[in-house]
Design a protein around this motif. Structure first.
Motif, short mmCIF file in Angstrom:
data_model
loop_
_atom_site.label_atom_id
_atom_site.label_comp_id
_atom_site.label_asym_id
_atom_site.label_seq_id
_atom_site.Cartn_x
_atom_site.Cartn_y
_atom_site.Cartn_z
N SER A 52 0.98 -1.17 0.20
CA SER A 52 0.03 -0.02 -0.20
C SER A 52 0.76 1.37 -0.17
O SER A 52 1.98 1.12 0.56
N ASP A 53 0.34 2.34 -0.61
CA ASP A 53 1.13 3.44 -0.55
C ASP A 53 0.72 4.26 0.73
O ASP A 53 0.02 3.97 1.59
N GLU A 54 1.26 5.49 1.00
CA GLU A 54 1.33 6.29 2.22
C GLU A 54 -0.15 6.72 2.32
O GLU A 54 -0.59 7.16 3.53
N ASN A 55 -1.13 6.89 1.26
CA ASN A 55 -2.49 6.94 1.68
C ASN A 55 -3.18 5.66 1.83
O ASN A 55 -4.41 5.93 1.62
N HIS A 56 -2.75 4.61 2.01
CA HIS A 56 -3.31 3.32 2.25
C HIS A 56 -3.85 2.72 1.08
O HIS A 56 -5.08 2.24 0.90
N ILE A 57 -3.59 3.19 -0.24
CA ILE A 57 -4.42 2.70 -1.50
C ILE A 57 -3.32 1.52 -2.02
O ILE A 57 -2.19 1.80 -1.99
N GLY A 58 -4.02 0.45 -2.06
CA GLY A 58 -3.07 -0.58 -2.51
C GLY A 58 -2.41 -0.60 -3.89
O GLY A 58 -3.10 0.04 -4.75
N VAL A 59 -1.50 -1.15 -4.18
CA VAL A 59 -0.58 -1.18 -5.44
C VAL A 59 -0.92 -2.47 -6.22
O VAL A 59 -0.89 -3.54 -5.53
N GLN A 60 -1.32 -2.49 -7.13
CA GLN A 60 -1.42 -3.57 -8.09
C GLN A 60 -0.38 -4.29 -8.35
O GLN A 60 0.72 -3.76 -8.78
N LEU A 61 -0.27 -5.50 -8.11
CA LEU A 61 0.71 -6.36 -8.05
C LEU A 61 0.62 -7.38 -9.25
O LEU A 61 -0.38 -8.07 -9.35
N THR A 62 1.51 -7.88 -10.11
CA THR A 62 1.56 -8.76 -10.99
C THR A 62 2.47 -9.80 -10.66
O THR A 62 3.62 -9.47 -10.67
N LYS A 63 1.89 -11.10 -10.65
CA LYS A 63 2.94 -12.15 -10.34
C LYS A 63 3.59 -12.72 -11.67
O LYS A 63 2.57 -12.89 -12.80
N THR A 64 4.89 -12.76 -11.98
CA THR A 64 5.58 -13.38 -13.00
C THR A 64 5.63 -14.81 -13.04
O THR A 64 5.44 -15.61 -12.13
N SER A 65 5.81 -15.35 -14.20
CA SER A 65 6.01 -16.96 -14.28
C SER A 65 7.16 -17.54 -13.61
O SER A 65 7.27 -18.75 -12.91
N ASP A 66 7.97 -16.83 -13.29
CA ASP A 66 9.11 -17.04 -12.20
C ASP A 66 9.04 -16.74 -10.99
O ASP A 66 9.82 -16.62 -10.14
N ASP A 67 7.69 -16.41 -10.53
CA ASP A 67 7.38 -16.15 -9.32
C ASP A 67 7.93 -14.67 -8.61
O ASP A 67 8.61 -14.73 -7.57
N ARG A 68 8.22 -13.88 -9.49
CA ARG A 68 8.61 -12.48 -8.88
C ARG A 68 7.27 -11.69 -8.79
O ARG A 68 6.42 -11.95 -9.78
#
Length: 134
Positions: A52-68
């Motif tokens: 989350s950012d400093e305003n408590h807004i979630g950041v979109q996360l994308t998982k890659t095929s090598d689990d990054r």
């Protein structure tokens, strides 16, 4: 005088109709590992997690095929923004400093990524950050 005015109007119309050009900041990718170098997403240890950012807004996360994990839509601002990583293993803070650039295309660039917290070992690998969570 009238010809100059018409020329300026025509010039404005043609320059205003140009293609918009924007360069987004380069993506940031994290790989979470344990002290033995095992990927914590692959072995199922790191679940769930969020950022989350400093305003408590979630950041979109994308998982890659090598689990990054790629952090989406961060760095498109001038200045420094603070973020918090939450997981069942550890909570830590980091900040992203970015700036606007002008060139052939306008856009933003990430200048600095700073991790804060005790017991966090971070290495800047080629194209991603390896974060050791213990």
């Amino acid at each position: 005088m009238k010809k100059i005015f018409i020329f300026l109007v025509i010039a404005f119309v043609f320059t205003a109709c140009g293609d918009d050009c924007y360069n987004a900041p380069q993506p940031i990718a994290f790989e979470f590992v344990n002290a033995d170098g095992e990927n914590l997403i692959t072995n199922g240890t790191l679940n769930p997690f969020s950022i989350s950012d400093e305003n408590h807004i979630g950041v979109q996360l994308t998982k890659t095929s090598d689990d990054r994990v790629i952090l989406e839509n961060v760095g498109a601002y001038n200045g420094t923004k603070n973020y918090t990583f939450y997981s069942n293993l550890k909570v830590f803070d980091f900040s992203i400093q970015s700036s606007e650039f002008k060139g052939g295309c306008d856009g933003y660039q990430i200048n600095k990524l700073t991790f804060k917290g005790v017991g966090i070992d971070v290495t800047d690998e080629k194209g991603y950050y390896k974060i050791v969570l213990e």
